[in-house]
Design an enzyme around this catalytic site. Structure first.
Site, mmCIF file in Angstrom:
data_model
loop_
_atom_site.group_PDB
_atom_site.id
_atom_site.type_symbol
_atom_site.label_atom_id
_atom_site.label_comp_id
_atom_site.label_asym_id
_atom_site.label_seq_id
_atom_site.Cartn_x
_atom_site.Cartn_y
_atom_site.Cartn_z
ATOM 1 N N GLY A 1 0.833 -1.193 0.000
ATOM 2 C CA GLY A 1 0.000 0.000 0.000
ATOM 3 C C GLY A 1 0.865 1.239 0.000
ATOM 4 N N CYS B 1 5.268 -6.121 1.684
ATOM 5 C CA CYS B 1 5.538 -4.685 1.626
ATOM 6 C C CYS B 1 4.878 -3.974 2.816
ATOM 7 C CB CYS B 1 5.084 -4.123 0.292
ATOM 8 S SG CYS B 1 5.710 -2.451 -0.039
ATOM 9 N N TYR B 2 3.870 -3.119 2.585
ATOM 10 C CA TYR B 2 3.205 -2.437 3.695
ATOM 11 C C TYR B 2 2.612 -3.455 4.664
ATOM 12 C CZ TYR B 2 -0.099 0.496 6.278
ATOM 13 O OH TYR B 2 -0.798 1.138 7.281
ATOM 14 N N HIS C 1 7.752 -7.265 -3.347
ATOM 15 C CA HIS C 1 6.503 -7.648 -4.014
ATOM 16 C C HIS C 1 6.728 -8.953 -4.783
ATOM 17 C CE1 HIS C 1 4.053 -3.984 -3.398
ATOM 18 N NE2 HIS C 1 5.210 -3.360 -3.391
ATOM 19 N N GLU D 1 4.591 -10.777 -6.091
ATOM 20 C CA GLU D 1 3.558 -10.981 -7.113
ATOM 21 C C GLU D 1 3.926 -10.430 -8.482
ATOM 22 O OE1 GLU D 1 2.363 -7.044 -5.132
ATOM 23 O OE2 GLU D 1 3.459 -8.883 -4.661
ATOM 24 N N SER E 1 -23.814 -12.568 -26.387
ATOM 25 C CA SER E 1 -23.225 -11.487 -27.176
ATOM 26 C C SER E 1 -22.314 -12.008 -28.276
ATOM 27 C CB SER E 1 -22.416 -10.560 -26.268
ATOM 28 O OG SER E 1 -21.252 -11.229 -25.801
ATOM 29 N N GLY E 2 -21.911 -13.266 -28.170
ATOM 30 C CA GLY E 2 -20.932 -13.818 -29.096
ATOM 31 C C GLY E 2 -19.538 -13.829 -28.519
ATOM 32 N N GLY E 3 -19.326 -13.118 -27.399
ATOM 33 C CA GLY E 3 -18.028 -13.088 -26.758
ATOM 34 C C GLY E 3 -17.818 -14.297 -25.862
ATOM 35 N N VAL E 4 -16.592 -14.461 -25.390
ATOM 36 C CA VAL E 4 -16.257 -15.636 -24.589
ATOM 37 C C VAL E 4 -17.003 -15.630 -23.259
ATOM 38 C CG1 VAL E 4 -14.205 -14.530 -23.596
ATOM 39 C CG2 VAL E 4 -14.353 -17.017 -23.655
ATOM 40 N N ASP E 5 -17.240 -14.466 -22.664
ATOM 41 C CA ASP E 5 -17.866 -14.417 -21.344
ATOM 42 C C ASP E 5 -19.287 -14.971 -21.374
ATOM 43 O OD1 ASP E 5 -15.519 -13.115 -20.764
ATOM 44 O OD2 ASP E 5 -16.410 -11.122 -20.792
ATOM 45 N N SER E 6 -20.115 -14.422 -22.244
ATOM 46 C CA SER E 6 -21.500 -14.885 -22.297
ATOM 47 C C SER E 6 -21.579 -16.316 -22.813
ATOM 48 C CB SER E 6 -22.356 -13.954 -23.161
ATOM 49 O OG SER E 6 -21.916 -13.946 -24.507
ATOM 50 N N ALA E 7 -20.660 -16.686 -23.707
ATOM 51 C CA ALA E 7 -20.674 -18.048 -24.242
ATOM 52 C C ALA E 7 -20.362 -19.079 -23.162
ATOM 53 C CB ALA E 7 -19.679 -18.166 -25.394
ATOM 54 N N LYS F 1 -10.496 -13.110 -16.845
ATOM 55 C CA LYS F 1 -10.735 -13.513 -18.235
ATOM 56 C C LYS F 1 -9.999 -14.790 -18.610
ATOM 57 C CE LYS F 1 -12.433 -11.296 -21.242
ATOM 58 N NZ LYS F 1 -13.779 -11.269 -21.885
#
Length: 530
Positions: free
Chosen positions: A64, A91-92, A179, A181, A233-239, A385
């Site tokens: 932070g 870190c913090y 860090h 990560e 929608s045709g996108g990967v998320d809705s599919a 994603k």
């Protein structure tokens, strides 16, 4: 310490990442998930009792921007360290941990930023076993820990920080000043995994298969014997969301594709062909282009456009619901659920889930009407994603869907800076098609995250075309590289490719006489312009 193979399956107990305002809090959660352990981010204001009530497998304290000595700096309840839950401070979070537990943190003004050499003094320690005695880490701090709390073993230092890492195996408390990560910490992922597997005793069981199985069971429990519709929608998320729900409730799911007139060239036809062929789901296509254009007429404000598109989208679904219920007739089936492909970054950027400020309203999160008649089913709400893509592959969806570049739900409506009109949509569709064709021809489709094409409809620039003066629109190319859209950098496309794209657009697309390149990272800019 215990090896991974000997650890019992901890189930779905989450690793909670406590966010102290770090720019990397979401990245920590991602790295934990890459270790196949489920994680979520919670704000530092969350009471410790509330954290413990979730029965976490471990807790990570993020970095932070504050000093532990600053007025109003975020703190932590000491009860956390007495609860028996494994804790890892970074870190913090490391400095706060040291201070609360009785160590010494000096506000000397000495600073370490960027790549730093870490000297590991206990090579057989829980965190550092198997890593080099000298390794590069990424530092970003002003205060420094000069004395570890009682009972802790100092395991690493730097030229300016005598206590750069410490461990207490008996209490399962660990901390590092750097860090781990970020990719600049060359052995950071290994250190993080050592904490998860060896320090916390967690097993790497959170896999695409387990995610899919867990979500399918949750959907069955939520929907019961009722019916659902899904906005495809045709996108990967809705599919992927639709595929999960179909696995859960079968033919009680009807997918509705709303052609809002804001799609890219040929996408409606692609949705009808690819997704139906891959899944066999029932698909209903609703042509609502005129409705959306009418609602957007005269509107230039991006937030207002998003809310209008979200509102009209839901209204179309309400109409589709009424038709589906009517068709059910005497069966009296209840279409009570709406499936959406909301992702974790959507929730975060809309101000949900982490206590962060609202960056923008998302059409699935912040832009829904208050009188929504559906109960939402959001099986991807906790996923990034790339995790959605892995689940899609697990479900057997084709590459054309799983690896399609992200496209926003509001479509081209938020890639036109200014009012959305049919003429402007036609210009943007043609320019976008050129870009997609050339990226595909160059074999870069999966090398970049996405490449939004933005039409500056409210801007005109002087040009020369056909030996005459023109006064056309500029378009902006926004190629970006990212893992999850939480952060991004602009993609360094080859100059020859950029030149070819520019030449084709200015030659082939009417009313466009200038092509520009957006070289802004995220942060400070977002991927989409609106």
């Amino acid at each position: 310490m215990t090896d991974v193979a000997d650890v019992a399956d901890p189930g779905t107990r989450p690793v909670l990442v406590v966010d102290f305002g770090a720019q990397y809090a979401q990245l920590i959660a991602r790295r934990v998930r890459e270790a196949r352990v489920y994680s979520e981010v919670v704000p530092s204001t969350t009471p410790v009792a509330e954290m413990l009530a979730r029965e976490p497998g471990a807790i990570i304290l993020s970095g932070g921007p504050s000093s532990v000595y600053a007025d109003g700096a975020p703190g932590i309840d000491p009860a956390l360290f007495e609860a028996g839950v494994p804790v890892f401070g970074m870190c913090y979070g490391f400095q706060l941990m040291a201070q609360v537990l009785g160590g010494t943190v000096d506000n000397t003004g000495a600073r370490e930023y960027g790549a730093t050499r870490l000297s590991v003094s206990r090579s057989a320690s829980t965190l550092f076993e198997g890593t080099p005695a000298e390794q590069q880490v990424w530092m970003s701090h002003g205060d420094a820990c000069s004395a570890a709390p009682e009972g802790f073993t100092v395991t690493a230092s730097t030229d300016t920080v005598p206590v750069a890492a410490f461990e207490n195996d008996e209490r399962r408390l660990y901390g590092v000043q750097h860090h781990p990560e970020v990719m600049h910490s060359t052995h950071g992922q290994q250190v993080l995994e050592h904490f998860l597997y060896r320090g916390a005793g967690l097993a790497p069981t959170w896999t695409p298969g387990s995610i899919a199985e867990e979500q399918i069971e949750a959907i069955r429990a939520q929907v019961g014997a009722k019916r659902a519709i899904c906005g495809l929608s045709g996108g990967v998320d809705s599919a992927v969301a639709a595929a999960l729900v179909q696995r859960a409730i079968g033919d009680r799911l009807t997918c509705v594709y709303v052609d809002h007139g804001l799609m890219r060239e040929g996408e409606t036809e692609q949705v009808e062909k690819d997704f139906v062929a891959a899944t066999g789901v029932r698909l209903r296509v609703v042509d609502a282009a005129d409705r959306f254009l009418s609602a957007l007429a005269g509107v230039s404000d991006p937030e207002q456009k998003r809310k209008i598109i979200g509102r009209e989208f839901i209204r179309v679904f309400e109409q589709a619901q009424a038709e589906l219920v009517a068709e059910a007739g005497a069966a009296g089936e209840d279409v009570a659920f709406l499936v959406q492909g909301t992702l974790y970054p959507d929730v975060v950027e809309s101000g949900g889930g982490t206590g962060t400020a609202n960056i923008k309203s998302h059409h699935n999160v912040g832009g829904l009407p208050e009188d929504l008649e559906f109960e939402l089913v959001e099986p991807l709400r906790k996923l990034f994603k790339d995790e959605v893509r892995m689940v899609g592959e697990e479900l057997g969806l084709p590459d054309e869907i799983v690896h399609r570049q992200p496209f926003p739900g509001p479509g081209l409506g938020i890639r036109i800076i200014g009012e959305v009109t049919a003429e402007r949509l036609a210009i943007l569709r043609q320019a976008d098609a050129v870009v997609r064709e050339e990226l595909t021809a160059a074999g870069l489709d999966q090398e970049i995250w996405q490449c939004p094409v933005v039409l500056l409809a409210d801007v005109r620039s002087v040009g020369v075309q056909g030996d005459g003066r023109t006064y056309g629109h500029p378009v902006v190319l926004r190629p970006v590289s990212s893992e999850d859209a939480m952060t991004a950098d602009w993609s360094r496309l080859p100059y020859d490719l950029l030149a070819k794209i520019s030449n084709r657009i200015t030659n082939e697309v009417k009313d466009v006489n200038r092509v520009t390149l957006d070289v802004t990272s995220k942060p400070p800019g977002t991927i989409e312009w609106e």
